[in-house]
Scaffold this motif. Structure first.
Motif, PDB file in Angstrom:
ATOM      1  N   GLN A 268       0.828  -1.205   0.000  1.00 33.41           N
ATOM      2  CA  GLN A 268       0.000   0.000   0.000  1.00 33.41           C
ATOM      3  C   GLN A 268       0.865   1.259   0.000  1.00 33.41           C
ATOM      4  OE1 GLN A 268      -2.513  -0.808   3.466  1.00 33.41           O
ATOM      5  NE2 GLN A 268      -4.294  -0.727   2.101  1.00 33.41           N
ATOM      6  N   ALA A 269       1.914   1.270   0.830  1.00 34.99           N
ATOM      7  CA  ALA A 269       2.799   2.434   0.909  1.00 34.99           C
ATOM      8  C   ALA A 269       3.519   2.690  -0.410  1.00 34.99           C
ATOM      9  CB  ALA A 269       3.827   2.232   2.030  1.00 34.99           C
ATOM     10  N   ALA A 270       3.703   1.644  -1.204  1.00 35.95           N
ATOM     11  CA  ALA A 270       4.361   1.786  -2.503  1.00 35.95           C
ATOM     12  C   ALA A 270       3.380   2.225  -3.587  1.00 35.95           C
ATOM     13  CB  ALA A 270       5.027   0.476  -2.895  1.00 35.95           C
ATOM     14  N   GLY A 271       2.138   2.481  -3.201  1.00 36.34           N
ATOM     15  CA  GLY A 271       1.141   2.945  -4.168  1.00 36.34           C
ATOM     16  C   GLY A 271       0.381   1.820  -4.842  1.00 36.34           C
ATOM     17  N   GLU A 272       0.362   0.663  -4.226  1.00 35.92           N
ATOM     18  CA  GLU A 272      -0.344  -0.507  -4.736  1.00 35.92           C
ATOM     19  C   GLU A 272       0.021  -0.820  -6.186  1.00 35.92           C
ATOM     20  OE1 GLU A 272      -4.541  -0.038  -3.852  1.00 35.92           O
ATOM     21  OE2 GLU A 272      -4.117   0.382  -1.753  1.00 35.92           O
ATOM     22  N   PRO A 273       1.309  -0.990  -6.440  1.00 35.47           N
ATOM     23  CA  PRO A 273       1.755  -1.237  -7.824  1.00 35.47           C
ATOM     24  C   PRO A 273       1.257  -2.587  -8.349  1.00 35.47           C
ATOM     25  CG  PRO A 273       3.550  -1.634  -6.302  1.00 35.47           C
ATOM     26  CD  PRO A 273       2.414  -1.044  -5.498  1.00 35.47           C
ATOM     27  N   ASN A 274       1.178  -2.656  -9.646  1.00 32.12           N
ATOM     28  CA  ASN A 274       0.694  -3.859 -10.308  1.00 32.12           C
ATOM     29  C   ASN A 274       1.866  -4.777 -10.639  1.00 32.12           C
ATOM     30  OD1 ASN A 274      -1.656  -5.087 -10.932  1.00 32.12           O
ATOM     31  ND2 ASN A 274      -1.948  -4.090 -12.911  1.00 32.12           N
ATOM     32  N   ILE A 275       2.616  -5.165  -9.618  1.00 31.57           N
ATOM     33  CA  ILE A 275       3.747  -6.064  -9.806  1.00 31.57           C
ATOM     34  C   ILE A 275       3.592  -7.250  -8.872  1.00 31.57           C
ATOM     35  CG2 ILE A 275       5.316  -4.235 -10.551  1.00 31.57           C
ATOM     36  CD1 ILE A 275       6.529  -4.321  -7.718  1.00 31.57           C
ATOM     37  N   ARG A 276       4.518  -8.173  -8.974  1.00 35.97           N
ATOM     38  CA  ARG A 276       4.446  -9.369  -8.122  1.00 35.97           C
ATOM     39  C   ARG A 276       4.530  -8.988  -6.646  1.00 35.97           C
ATOM     40  NH1 ARG A 276       7.252 -14.437 -10.596  1.00 35.97           N
ATOM     41  NH2 ARG A 276       7.503 -14.765  -8.381  1.00 35.97           N
TER      42      ARG A 276
END
Length: 71
Positions: A18-26
């Motif tokens: 979440q803190a990373a901006g909920e990226p679309n990665i593994r």
């Protein structure tokens, strides 16, 4: 010392994601980072509690009058 559980890791990994901006990665990278952080925290807690116990040693007098540490 608190134990490290899968739920602890899952919760920390989710917060990191979440803190990373909920990226679309593994999600694996966040899982491993969470596990690493929690293990480091646990190690620090263990070391801290070990130091505090070591600091509670008392000095006793031997019969010959010399000082010695009680273990």
């Amino acid at each position: 010392m608190r134990s490290l559980t899968e739920q602890n890791i899952r919760t920390r990994a989710y917060k990191l994601w979440q803190a990373a901006g909920e990226p679309n990665i593994r999600f694996d990278a966040f899982w491993y980072q969470a596990e690493k952080e929690l293990l480091e925290e646990r190690t620090r807690e263990t070391a801290k509690s070990g130091r505090s116990k070591a600091g509670t040693r008392r000095i006793v007098r031997r019969r010959d009058g010399a000082s010695a540490r009680a273990h």
